[in-house]
Design a protein around this motif. Structure first.
Motif, short mmCIF file in Angstrom:
data_model
loop_
_atom_site.label_atom_id
_atom_site.label_comp_id
_atom_site.label_asym_id
_atom_site.label_seq_id
_atom_site.Cartn_x
_atom_site.Cartn_y
_atom_site.Cartn_z
N ARG A 56 -39.72 10.28 -1.82
CA ARG A 56 -38.91 10.62 -0.65
C ARG A 56 -39.27 9.72 0.55
O ARG A 56 -38.41 9.31 1.31
CB ARG A 56 -39.15 12.10 -0.31
CG ARG A 56 -38.88 12.52 1.12
CD ARG A 56 -37.39 12.64 1.41
NE ARG A 56 -37.17 13.19 2.74
CZ ARG A 56 -36.03 13.16 3.39
NH1 ARG A 56 -34.96 12.61 2.85
NH2 ARG A 56 -35.92 13.68 4.59
N LEU A 57 -40.55 9.40 0.71
CA LEU A 57 -40.97 8.72 1.94
C LEU A 57 -41.72 7.41 1.64
O LEU A 57 -42.69 7.39 0.90
CB LEU A 57 -41.86 9.65 2.76
CG LEU A 57 -42.24 9.16 4.16
CD1 LEU A 57 -41.00 8.92 5.02
CD2 LEU A 57 -43.15 10.17 4.85
N THR A 62 -34.88 7.65 -5.57
CA THR A 62 -36.07 8.44 -5.24
C THR A 62 -37.03 8.47 -6.44
O THR A 62 -38.25 8.31 -6.28
CB THR A 62 -35.68 9.87 -4.82
OG1 THR A 62 -34.84 9.80 -3.67
CG2 THR A 62 -36.91 10.72 -4.49
N ARG A 78 -43.43 17.36 -0.02
CA ARG A 78 -44.29 16.36 -0.66
C ARG A 78 -43.71 15.84 -1.97
O ARG A 78 -44.39 15.75 -3.00
CB ARG A 78 -45.69 16.94 -0.87
CG ARG A 78 -46.25 17.28 0.47
CD ARG A 78 -47.66 17.75 0.47
NE ARG A 78 -48.09 17.76 1.86
CZ ARG A 78 -49.08 17.03 2.35
NH1 ARG A 78 -49.78 16.26 1.57
NH2 ARG A 78 -49.38 17.08 3.61
N GLU A 79 -42.46 15.50 -1.86
CA GLU A 79 -41.76 14.97 -3.04
C GLU A 79 -42.07 13.47 -3.15
O GLU A 79 -41.77 12.70 -2.23
CB GLU A 79 -40.25 15.17 -2.81
CG GLU A 79 -39.37 14.76 -3.94
CD GLU A 79 -37.88 14.75 -3.54
OE1 GLU A 79 -37.09 14.35 -4.38
OE2 GLU A 79 -37.55 15.10 -2.39
N ASN A 112 -41.22 14.88 4.91
CA ASN A 112 -41.45 15.20 3.49
C ASN A 112 -42.30 16.46 3.35
O ASN A 112 -43.37 16.42 2.75
CB ASN A 112 -42.11 14.01 2.78
CG ASN A 112 -42.03 14.13 1.27
OD1 ASN A 112 -41.28 14.95 0.72
ND2 ASN A 112 -42.82 13.31 0.58
N PRO A 127 -33.72 8.84 -0.06
CA PRO A 127 -35.08 8.36 0.20
C PRO A 127 -35.11 7.67 1.56
O PRO A 127 -34.17 6.97 1.92
CB PRO A 127 -35.33 7.37 -0.94
CG PRO A 127 -33.99 7.00 -1.49
CD PRO A 127 -33.08 8.15 -1.19
N THR A 168 -35.66 20.52 4.94
CA THR A 168 -35.11 19.20 4.62
C THR A 168 -33.83 19.36 3.82
O THR A 168 -33.77 20.12 2.87
CB THR A 168 -36.11 18.42 3.75
OG1 THR A 168 -37.35 18.43 4.43
CG2 THR A 168 -35.66 17.01 3.52
N ARG A 227 -34.50 13.84 8.65
CA ARG A 227 -35.04 15.07 8.05
C ARG A 227 -33.97 15.83 7.27
O ARG A 227 -34.24 16.46 6.26
CB ARG A 227 -35.61 15.97 9.16
CG ARG A 227 -36.31 17.23 8.68
CD ARG A 227 -36.69 18.16 9.83
NE ARG A 227 -35.53 18.79 10.45
CZ ARG A 227 -34.90 19.86 9.98
NH1 ARG A 227 -35.32 20.45 8.87
NH2 ARG A 227 -33.84 20.35 10.61
#
Ligand code: PEP
Ligand code: CO
Length: 479
Positions: A345-346, A82, A341-342, A338, A316, A34, A311
Protein backbone atom coordinates in the motif's frame (compact mmCIF):
# COMPACT_ATOMS: atom_id res chain seq x y z
CA UNK A 1 -0.91 -1.77 -20.07
CA UNK A 2 -0.77 -4.68 -17.67
CA UNK A 3 -0.60 -8.36 -18.48
CA UNK A 4 -3.74 -10.12 -19.50
CA UNK A 5 -4.11 -11.54 -16.00
CA UNK A 6 -5.00 -8.12 -14.71
CA UNK A 7 -7.70 -7.64 -17.32
CA UNK A 8 -9.33 -10.87 -16.21
CA UNK A 9 -9.64 -9.27 -12.81
CA UNK A 10 -11.10 -6.12 -14.24
CA UNK A 11 -14.28 -5.13 -12.50
CA UNK A 12 -17.38 -3.30 -13.30
CA UNK A 13 -16.82 0.32 -12.34
CA UNK A 14 -19.80 1.99 -10.78
CA UNK A 15 -20.25 5.71 -11.37
CA UNK A 16 -18.51 8.13 -9.10
CA UNK A 17 -20.08 8.62 -5.74
CA UNK A 18 -21.30 12.21 -5.87
CA UNK A 19 -19.37 13.96 -3.13
CA UNK A 20 -21.88 16.78 -2.92
CA UNK A 21 -24.57 14.26 -1.98
CA UNK A 22 -22.26 12.05 0.04
CA UNK A 23 -21.65 14.65 2.70
CA UNK A 24 -18.36 15.50 4.33
CA UNK A 25 -18.38 13.15 7.27
CA UNK A 26 -19.66 9.72 8.07
CA UNK A 27 -23.01 9.41 9.89
CA UNK A 28 -21.14 9.02 13.16
CA UNK A 29 -19.11 12.14 12.47
CA UNK A 30 -15.93 10.05 12.73
CA UNK A 31 -13.42 9.82 9.90
CA UNK A 32 -13.97 6.85 7.67
CA UNK A 33 -11.26 4.17 7.55
CA UNK A 34 -8.92 3.95 4.55
CA UNK A 35 -10.96 3.65 1.39
CA UNK A 36 -14.11 4.71 3.23
CA UNK A 37 -16.85 6.62 1.48
CA UNK A 38 -16.24 10.02 3.04
CA UNK A 39 -15.07 11.22 -0.31
CA UNK A 40 -15.05 14.97 0.37
CA UNK A 41 -13.15 15.06 3.66
CA UNK A 42 -10.05 16.46 1.93
CA UNK A 43 -11.98 19.63 1.12
CA UNK A 44 -11.93 20.63 4.79
CA UNK A 45 -8.12 20.53 4.91
CA UNK A 46 -5.59 23.08 3.69
CA UNK A 47 -4.49 22.18 0.15
CA UNK A 48 -1.10 23.53 -0.88
CA UNK A 49 0.03 24.10 -4.46
CA UNK A 50 -3.44 24.48 -5.97
CA UNK A 51 -3.78 26.85 -8.95
CA UNK A 52 -5.50 30.15 -8.53
CA UNK A 53 -8.28 29.31 -11.01
CA UNK A 54 -9.78 32.57 -12.24
CA UNK A 55 -13.18 31.05 -13.02
CA UNK A 56 -14.56 28.67 -10.35
CA UNK A 57 -17.77 28.04 -12.34
CA UNK A 58 -15.72 26.83 -15.29
CA UNK A 59 -13.73 24.61 -12.92
CA UNK A 60 -17.00 23.12 -11.58
CA UNK A 61 -18.24 22.49 -15.14
CA UNK A 62 -14.97 20.80 -16.10
CA UNK A 63 -14.84 18.56 -13.03
CA UNK A 64 -18.50 17.59 -13.61
CA UNK A 65 -17.55 16.57 -17.17
CA UNK A 66 -14.52 14.62 -15.93
CA UNK A 67 -16.70 12.86 -13.40
CA UNK A 68 -18.74 11.42 -16.28
CA UNK A 69 -15.69 10.19 -18.23
CA UNK A 70 -14.60 6.54 -18.34
CA UNK A 71 -11.94 5.50 -15.83
CA UNK A 72 -8.40 5.38 -17.23
CA UNK A 73 -7.40 2.41 -15.07
CA UNK A 74 -9.33 -0.29 -13.24
CA UNK A 75 -9.42 -1.05 -9.55
CA UNK A 76 -8.32 -4.65 -10.17
CA UNK A 77 -5.18 -3.41 -11.93
CA UNK A 78 -4.38 -1.15 -8.97
CA UNK A 79 -4.80 -4.12 -6.61
CA UNK A 80 -2.45 -6.19 -8.75
CA UNK A 81 0.14 -3.41 -8.50
CA UNK A 82 -0.31 -3.40 -4.72
CA UNK A 83 0.52 -7.12 -4.78
CA UNK A 84 3.61 -6.43 -6.90
CA UNK A 85 4.74 -3.71 -4.50
CA UNK A 86 4.16 -6.06 -1.58
CA UNK A 87 6.84 -8.25 -3.17
CA UNK A 88 9.13 -5.19 -3.25
CA UNK A 89 8.37 -4.61 0.44
CA UNK A 90 9.32 -8.22 1.22
CA UNK A 91 12.62 -7.85 -0.67
CA UNK A 92 11.53 -10.15 -3.50
CA UNK A 93 11.32 -7.57 -6.31
CA UNK A 94 12.72 -4.20 -7.35
CA UNK A 95 10.75 -1.12 -8.46
CA UNK A 96 11.74 0.88 -11.52
CA UNK A 97 9.65 4.04 -11.70
CA UNK A 98 10.49 6.76 -14.17
CA UNK A 99 9.61 9.17 -16.92
CA UNK A 100 9.28 12.88 -17.47
CA UNK A 101 9.43 15.47 -14.74
CA UNK A 102 6.53 17.16 -16.50
CA UNK A 103 4.75 15.57 -19.43
CA UNK A 104 3.46 18.02 -22.02
CA UNK A 105 0.43 17.86 -24.28
CA UNK A 106 2.73 18.30 -27.29
CA UNK A 107 4.70 15.25 -26.10
CA UNK A 108 1.73 12.87 -26.28
CA UNK A 109 2.93 11.47 -29.62
CA UNK A 110 3.68 7.91 -30.70
CA UNK A 111 7.37 8.72 -31.25
CA UNK A 112 7.90 10.34 -27.87
CA UNK A 113 5.97 7.70 -25.91
CA UNK A 114 7.79 4.90 -27.76
CA UNK A 115 11.20 6.42 -27.00
CA UNK A 116 10.37 6.64 -23.30
CA UNK A 117 9.04 3.10 -23.27
CA UNK A 118 12.11 1.81 -25.09
CA UNK A 119 14.31 3.38 -22.44
CA UNK A 120 12.21 2.01 -19.61
CA UNK A 121 12.20 -1.48 -21.16
CA UNK A 122 15.97 -1.39 -21.72
CA UNK A 123 16.57 -0.29 -18.14
CA UNK A 124 14.24 -3.01 -16.90
CA UNK A 125 16.08 -5.67 -18.91
CA UNK A 126 19.44 -4.49 -17.57
CA UNK A 127 18.10 -4.66 -14.02
CA UNK A 128 16.28 -7.97 -14.38
CA UNK A 129 19.21 -9.68 -16.08
CA UNK A 130 22.01 -7.84 -14.31
CA UNK A 131 20.59 -8.07 -10.81
CA UNK A 132 18.54 -11.29 -11.29
CA UNK A 133 15.51 -9.76 -9.65
CA UNK A 134 11.91 -9.32 -10.87
CA UNK A 135 11.38 -5.67 -11.79
CA UNK A 136 8.06 -3.90 -11.21
CA UNK A 137 7.73 -1.22 -13.89
CA UNK A 138 5.86 2.05 -13.35
CA UNK A 139 5.98 4.95 -15.81
CA UNK A 140 5.88 8.56 -14.68
CA UNK A 141 3.62 8.70 -17.67
CA UNK A 142 0.03 9.20 -18.81
CA UNK A 143 -0.91 11.86 -16.26
CA UNK A 144 2.21 13.69 -15.01
CA UNK A 145 0.86 17.08 -16.11
CA UNK A 146 0.88 19.14 -12.88
CA UNK A 147 3.86 20.54 -10.98
CA UNK A 148 4.37 21.91 -7.48
CA UNK A 149 6.53 25.05 -7.50
CA UNK A 150 8.88 26.60 -4.95
CA UNK A 151 7.64 30.07 -5.92
CA UNK A 152 4.13 31.08 -7.00
CA UNK A 153 5.47 33.57 -9.55
CA UNK A 154 8.37 33.87 -11.96
CA UNK A 155 10.19 37.11 -12.74
CA UNK A 156 11.99 37.78 -16.03
CA UNK A 157 13.28 41.21 -16.99
CA UNK A 158 11.30 42.70 -14.12
CA UNK A 159 8.05 41.19 -15.41
CA UNK A 160 6.31 38.97 -12.85
CA UNK A 161 3.88 36.27 -13.99
CA UNK A 162 2.32 33.18 -12.37
CA UNK A 163 4.75 30.24 -12.35
CA UNK A 164 4.24 27.43 -14.85
CA UNK A 165 2.36 24.68 -12.99
CA UNK A 166 2.27 22.01 -15.69
CA UNK A 167 0.25 21.71 -18.88
CA UNK A 168 -2.83 20.68 -16.87
CA UNK A 169 -2.89 24.21 -15.42
CA UNK A 170 -1.22 26.79 -17.69
CA UNK A 171 1.23 27.22 -20.56
CA UNK A 172 5.04 27.29 -20.40
CA UNK A 173 5.36 30.43 -22.59
CA UNK A 174 6.31 33.46 -20.59
CA UNK A 175 3.25 35.57 -21.42
CA UNK A 176 0.33 36.70 -19.29
CA UNK A 177 -2.13 34.85 -21.51
CA UNK A 178 -0.24 31.53 -21.38
CA UNK A 179 0.40 31.67 -17.64
CA UNK A 180 -3.27 32.27 -16.77
CA UNK A 181 -4.62 29.01 -15.22
CA UNK A 182 -7.30 27.49 -17.45
CA UNK A 183 -9.58 24.71 -16.12
CA UNK A 184 -10.19 23.55 -19.70
CA UNK A 185 -6.63 22.19 -19.58
CA UNK A 186 -7.76 19.53 -17.10
CA UNK A 187 -9.86 17.99 -19.85
CA UNK A 188 -6.89 18.02 -22.23
CA UNK A 189 -4.79 16.40 -19.49
CA UNK A 190 -7.38 13.62 -19.25
CA UNK A 191 -7.42 13.08 -23.01
CA UNK A 192 -3.63 13.17 -23.34
CA UNK A 193 -3.41 10.66 -20.48
CA UNK A 194 -5.87 8.39 -22.30
CA UNK A 195 -3.90 8.64 -25.56
CA UNK A 196 -0.59 7.93 -23.80
CA UNK A 197 -2.01 5.05 -21.82
CA UNK A 198 -3.51 3.57 -24.97
CA UNK A 199 -0.10 3.70 -26.68
CA UNK A 200 1.55 2.15 -23.63
CA UNK A 201 -0.98 -0.66 -23.50
CA UNK A 202 -0.58 -1.29 -27.24
CA UNK A 203 3.22 -1.21 -27.16
CA UNK A 204 3.53 -3.42 -24.10
CA UNK A 205 1.00 -6.10 -25.00
CA UNK A 206 1.02 -5.92 -28.82
CA UNK A 207 4.38 -7.58 -29.43
CA UNK A 208 6.73 -4.60 -29.18
CA UNK A 209 7.75 -5.41 -25.60
CA UNK A 210 8.32 -9.10 -26.44
CA UNK A 211 11.71 -10.01 -24.98
CA UNK A 212 12.68 -11.40 -28.39
CA UNK A 213 12.76 -7.71 -29.45
CA UNK A 214 15.52 -6.97 -26.98
CA UNK A 215 17.88 -5.86 -29.77
CA UNK A 216 15.27 -3.86 -31.64
CA UNK A 217 14.76 -1.44 -28.72
CA UNK A 218 18.41 -0.49 -29.06
CA UNK A 219 18.72 -0.16 -32.83
CA UNK A 220 18.58 3.60 -33.29
CA UNK A 221 20.91 4.10 -30.38
CA UNK A 222 23.69 1.56 -30.29
CA UNK A 223 26.33 2.93 -32.67
CA UNK A 224 27.60 6.03 -30.91
CA UNK A 225 26.90 5.23 -27.29
CA UNK A 226 29.07 3.25 -24.84
CA UNK A 227 25.93 2.45 -22.81
CA UNK A 228 24.17 1.28 -25.98
CA UNK A 229 27.12 -0.97 -26.83
CA UNK A 230 27.22 -2.46 -23.37
CA UNK A 231 23.48 -3.06 -23.66
CA UNK A 232 23.99 -4.73 -27.04
CA UNK A 233 26.35 -7.27 -25.46
CA UNK A 234 23.81 -8.02 -22.74
CA UNK A 235 21.05 -8.35 -25.35
CA UNK A 236 23.26 -10.89 -27.16
CA UNK A 237 23.47 -12.97 -23.98
CA UNK A 238 19.69 -12.80 -23.55
CA UNK A 239 19.22 -13.85 -27.18
CA UNK A 240 21.38 -16.91 -26.67
CA UNK A 241 19.45 -17.79 -23.52
CA UNK A 242 16.16 -17.47 -25.41
CA UNK A 243 17.45 -19.66 -28.26
CA UNK A 244 18.56 -22.24 -25.71
CA UNK A 245 15.12 -22.20 -24.09
CA UNK A 246 13.39 -22.53 -27.47
CA UNK A 247 15.65 -25.45 -28.34
CA UNK A 248 14.55 -27.07 -25.08
CA UNK A 249 10.91 -26.57 -26.07
CA UNK A 250 10.23 -23.72 -23.62
CA UNK A 251 8.58 -20.58 -24.98
CA UNK A 252 6.80 -19.01 -22.01
CA UNK A 253 4.08 -16.42 -22.59
CA UNK A 254 5.55 -14.23 -19.82
CA UNK A 255 8.30 -13.17 -22.23
CA UNK A 256 5.84 -11.88 -24.84
CA UNK A 257 4.42 -8.85 -23.02
CA UNK A 258 5.30 -6.52 -20.22
CA UNK A 259 3.29 -5.50 -17.19
CA UNK A 260 3.56 -1.72 -16.98
CA UNK A 261 1.71 0.66 -14.69
CA UNK A 262 1.04 4.40 -14.83
CA UNK A 263 1.70 7.00 -12.13
CA UNK A 264 1.81 10.72 -11.41
CA UNK A 265 1.87 13.12 -8.49
CA UNK A 266 -1.67 13.50 -7.12
CA UNK A 267 -1.40 17.26 -6.96
CA UNK A 268 -4.56 18.80 -8.42
CA UNK A 269 -7.13 17.44 -6.05
CA UNK A 270 -10.15 18.68 -8.04
CA UNK A 271 -8.91 16.58 -10.97
CA UNK A 272 -8.04 13.52 -8.89
CA UNK A 273 -11.35 13.67 -7.03
CA UNK A 274 -13.33 13.95 -10.28
CA UNK A 275 -11.70 10.74 -11.54
CA UNK A 276 -12.32 8.82 -8.34
CA UNK A 277 -14.85 6.00 -8.63
CA UNK A 278 -16.34 3.46 -6.27
CA UNK A 279 -15.26 -0.12 -7.02
CA UNK A 280 -18.43 -2.16 -7.12
CA UNK A 281 -16.62 -5.31 -5.86
CA UNK A 282 -15.56 -3.79 -2.60
CA UNK A 283 -17.30 -0.42 -2.21
CA UNK A 284 -13.85 1.09 -1.95
CA UNK A 285 -12.88 4.31 -3.75
CA UNK A 286 -10.10 4.26 -6.37
CA UNK A 287 -8.54 7.19 -8.15
CA UNK A 288 -8.83 5.93 -11.72
CA UNK A 289 -6.49 8.59 -13.19
CA UNK A 290 -3.47 6.26 -12.68
CA UNK A 291 -2.52 3.01 -11.01
CA UNK A 292 -0.08 4.59 -8.56
CA UNK A 293 -0.33 8.10 -7.10
CA UNK A 294 2.28 9.86 -5.05
CA UNK A 295 2.23 12.80 -2.67
CA UNK A 296 5.04 15.33 -3.24
CA UNK A 297 7.57 16.59 -0.74
CA UNK A 298 5.80 19.96 -0.61
CA UNK A 299 2.30 18.62 0.05
CA UNK A 300 2.85 15.76 2.51
CA UNK A 301 1.70 17.68 5.63
CA UNK A 302 -0.05 15.20 7.95
CA UNK A 303 -3.12 17.42 8.33
CA UNK A 304 -3.16 18.58 4.70
CA UNK A 305 -5.67 17.84 1.97
CA UNK A 306 -3.31 15.68 -0.12
CA UNK A 307 -2.68 13.16 2.64
CA UNK A 308 -6.39 13.11 3.48
CA UNK A 309 -7.31 12.51 -0.17
CA UNK A 310 -4.78 9.69 -0.47
CA UNK A 311 -6.06 8.13 2.75
CA UNK A 312 -9.50 7.62 1.17
CA UNK A 313 -8.44 5.86 -2.03
CA UNK A 314 -7.50 2.22 -2.51
CA UNK A 315 -4.62 2.72 -4.98
CA UNK A 316 -1.05 2.02 -3.90
CA UNK A 317 0.38 5.34 -2.67
CA UNK A 318 3.86 6.86 -2.66
CA UNK A 319 5.13 9.70 -0.48
CA UNK A 320 8.23 11.75 -1.31
CA UNK A 321 10.44 12.10 1.74
CA UNK A 322 12.96 14.96 1.88
CA UNK A 323 15.85 15.62 4.28
CA UNK A 324 13.66 17.62 6.71
CA UNK A 325 11.46 14.62 7.52
CA UNK A 326 11.48 13.45 11.15
CA UNK A 327 10.83 9.90 12.36
CA UNK A 328 7.63 11.22 13.98
CA UNK A 329 6.45 12.69 10.64
CA UNK A 330 7.06 9.35 8.99
CA UNK A 331 5.29 7.26 11.62
CA UNK A 332 2.36 9.69 11.46
CA UNK A 333 2.12 9.30 7.68
CA UNK A 334 2.30 5.52 7.97
CA UNK A 335 -0.42 5.50 10.63
CA UNK A 336 -2.71 7.64 8.47
CA UNK A 337 -2.04 6.14 5.05
CA UNK A 338 -1.62 2.50 5.97
CA UNK A 339 -3.40 1.89 9.27
CA UNK A 340 -4.09 -1.74 8.30
CA UNK A 341 -0.40 -2.27 7.53
CA UNK A 342 -1.10 -3.76 4.17
CA UNK A 343 2.19 -4.59 2.38
CA UNK A 344 2.37 -2.79 -0.98
CA UNK A 345 0.00 0.00 0.00
CA UNK A 346 2.75 2.48 0.91
CA UNK A 347 6.01 3.31 -0.84
CA UNK A 348 8.43 5.82 0.67
CA UNK A 349 10.41 7.64 -2.01
CA UNK A 350 13.43 9.25 -0.38
CA UNK A 351 15.11 12.27 -2.03
CA UNK A 352 17.74 13.50 0.35
CA UNK A 353 20.67 14.72 -1.77
CA UNK A 354 23.95 12.88 -2.32
CA UNK A 355 25.76 14.65 0.51
CA UNK A 356 23.03 14.14 3.13
CA UNK A 357 21.58 10.69 2.54
CA UNK A 358 24.02 8.79 4.75
CA UNK A 359 23.25 11.13 7.63
CA UNK A 360 19.46 11.63 7.36
CA UNK A 361 18.18 8.29 6.04
CA UNK A 362 19.35 5.89 8.81
CA UNK A 363 17.21 7.35 11.66
CA UNK A 364 14.14 7.19 9.44
CA UNK A 365 14.78 3.60 8.36
CA UNK A 366 15.44 2.58 11.96
CA UNK A 367 12.18 4.18 13.18
CA UNK A 368 10.11 2.44 10.52
CA UNK A 369 11.85 -0.90 11.14
CA UNK A 370 11.28 -0.58 14.91
CA UNK A 371 7.60 0.04 14.19
CA UNK A 372 7.55 -3.10 11.95
CA UNK A 373 5.70 -1.06 9.32
CA UNK A 374 5.67 -2.74 5.90
CA UNK A 375 6.90 -0.13 3.40
CA UNK A 376 8.78 -0.22 0.13
CA UNK A 377 11.88 2.03 0.30
CA UNK A 378 12.64 3.67 -3.02
CA UNK A 379 15.37 6.15 -3.95
CA UNK A 380 14.70 9.29 -6.00
CA UNK A 381 18.29 10.41 -6.64
CA UNK A 382 17.18 13.41 -8.71
CA UNK A 383 15.27 15.95 -6.63
CA UNK A 384 17.82 16.40 -3.85
CA UNK A 385 20.60 17.08 -6.39
CA UNK A 386 19.31 19.92 -8.54
CA UNK A 387 21.41 23.07 -8.88
CA UNK A 388 21.82 26.01 -11.20
CA UNK A 389 24.86 25.90 -13.51
CA UNK A 390 26.87 29.14 -13.84
CA UNK A 391 25.23 29.70 -17.24
CA UNK A 392 21.77 29.71 -15.63
CA UNK A 393 20.59 26.20 -16.62
CA UNK A 394 18.93 24.13 -13.91
CA UNK A 395 20.84 20.86 -13.98
CA UNK A 396 21.94 17.75 -12.07
CA UNK A 397 25.32 16.07 -12.11
CA UNK A 398 25.23 12.41 -13.02
CA UNK A 399 27.87 11.70 -10.33
CA UNK A 400 25.57 13.20 -7.65
CA UNK A 401 22.72 11.02 -8.89
CA UNK A 402 24.94 7.93 -8.62
CA UNK A 403 26.30 9.22 -5.30
CA UNK A 404 22.84 9.31 -3.77
CA UNK A 405 22.07 5.85 -5.15
CA UNK A 406 25.26 4.44 -3.61
CA UNK A 407 24.34 6.06 -0.28
CA UNK A 408 20.86 4.56 -0.48
CA UNK A 409 22.20 1.04 -1.07
CA UNK A 410 24.81 1.46 1.63
CA UNK A 411 22.33 2.62 4.29
CA UNK A 412 19.88 -0.19 3.58
CA UNK A 413 22.61 -2.84 3.45
CA UNK A 414 23.98 -1.60 6.78
CA UNK A 415 20.58 -1.67 8.45
CA UNK A 416 19.45 -4.95 6.91
CA UNK A 417 16.52 -3.40 5.07
CA UNK A 418 15.69 -3.82 1.40
CA UNK A 419 16.75 -1.12 -1.09
CA UNK A 420 13.49 -1.52 -2.99
CA UNK A 421 13.83 0.56 -6.11
CA UNK A 422 14.53 3.76 -7.95
CA UNK A 423 12.37 6.69 -9.02
CA UNK A 424 13.96 8.77 -11.77
CA UNK A 425 13.31 11.48 -14.34
CA UNK A 426 14.44 10.53 -17.84
CA UNK A 427 13.43 10.90 -21.43
CA UNK A 428 13.96 8.65 -24.44
CA UNK A 429 15.57 11.44 -26.42
CA UNK A 430 19.15 12.57 -26.63
CA UNK A 431 18.62 15.73 -24.58
CA UNK A 432 21.38 17.69 -22.81
CA UNK A 433 19.89 18.52 -19.43
CA UNK A 434 22.01 16.65 -16.83
CA UNK A 435 25.81 16.96 -16.86
CA UNK A 436 28.24 13.99 -16.69
CA UNK A 437 27.56 10.38 -17.73
CA UNK A 438 29.59 8.28 -20.16
CA UNK A 439 29.53 11.12 -22.75
CA UNK A 440 30.74 13.45 -20.01
CA UNK A 441 28.31 16.21 -20.89
CA UNK A 442 29.59 19.60 -19.67
CA UNK A 443 27.68 22.68 -18.48
CA UNK A 444 28.67 24.33 -21.77
CA UNK A 445 26.76 21.60 -23.68
CA UNK A 446 23.47 22.14 -21.88
CA UNK A 447 22.11 24.66 -24.41
CA UNK A 448 22.30 22.09 -27.25
CA UNK A 449 19.09 20.21 -26.44
CA UNK A 450 17.63 21.57 -23.24
CA UNK A 451 13.95 20.73 -23.73
CA UNK A 452 12.43 19.96 -20.36
CA UNK A 453 9.32 21.82 -19.25
CA UNK A 454 10.48 21.57 -15.64
CA UNK A 455 13.39 19.62 -14.09
CA UNK A 456 16.47 18.33 -15.98
CA UNK A 457 16.08 14.70 -17.06
CA UNK A 458 18.58 11.94 -17.78
CA UNK A 459 18.89 11.24 -21.49
CA UNK A 460 18.68 7.72 -22.83
CA UNK A 461 22.35 6.99 -22.54
CA UNK A 462 22.58 8.36 -18.99
CA UNK A 463 19.48 6.36 -18.04
CA UNK A 464 21.11 3.16 -19.31
CA UNK A 465 24.41 3.99 -17.57
CA UNK A 466 22.43 4.38 -14.37
CA UNK A 467 20.62 1.05 -14.84
CA UNK A 468 23.96 -0.76 -15.20
CA UNK A 469 25.29 0.86 -12.02
CA UNK A 470 22.13 0.04 -10.08
CA UNK A 471 22.21 -3.58 -11.29
CA UNK A 472 25.84 -3.88 -10.15
CA UNK A 473 25.11 -2.33 -6.73
CA UNK A 474 22.04 -4.45 -6.18
CA UNK A 475 23.78 -7.70 -7.06
CA UNK A 476 27.06 -6.95 -5.42
CA UNK A 477 26.97 -4.55 -2.44
CA UNK A 478 30.73 -3.95 -2.75
CA UNK A 479 30.39 -2.66 -6.37
C1 PEP B 1 8.88 15.60 -8.78
O1 PEP B 1 8.90 14.39 -8.57
O2 PEP B 1 8.88 16.10 -9.92
C2 PEP B 1 8.92 16.50 -7.60
C3 PEP B 1 8.49 17.75 -7.66
O3 PEP B 1 9.46 15.90 -6.54
P1 PEP B 1 9.49 16.33 -5.00
O4 PEP B 1 8.06 16.41 -4.54
O5 PEP B 1 10.24 15.21 -4.38
O6 PEP B 1 10.21 17.65 -4.92
CO1 CO C 1 10.91 16.84 -11.09
Amino acid sequence: MTATASFKRQVDQSPRLDHTAAGRSSPSGQPEPTGGTDRASWRDRPAGQQPDWPDRDQLAAVTAELAGMPPLVFAGECDLLTERLAAVTRGEAFLLQGGDCAETFAGATAASVRAKLQTLLQMAVVLTYGASVPVVKIGRMAGQFAKPRSRATEVRDRIELPAYRGDAVNGLDFSAAARQPDPGRLLRAYHCSAVTLNLCRAFTTGGYADLHQVHAWNQDFVADSPAGQRYERLAGEIDRALSFMRACGADPQELRSVELYSSHEALLLDYEDALTRIDSRTGRAYDTSAHFLWIGERTRAADGAHVEFARTIGNPIGVKIGPGTTPADLLGLIGTLNPDREPGRLTLITRMGADRIREVLPPLVRAVAADCAPVAWVCDPMHGNTYEAPNGYKTRHFDDVLGELHGFFEVHRDLGTHPGGIHIEFTGDNVTECVGGSHDLAAGDLHQRYETACDPRLNRSQALDLAFTVADSYRDPAA
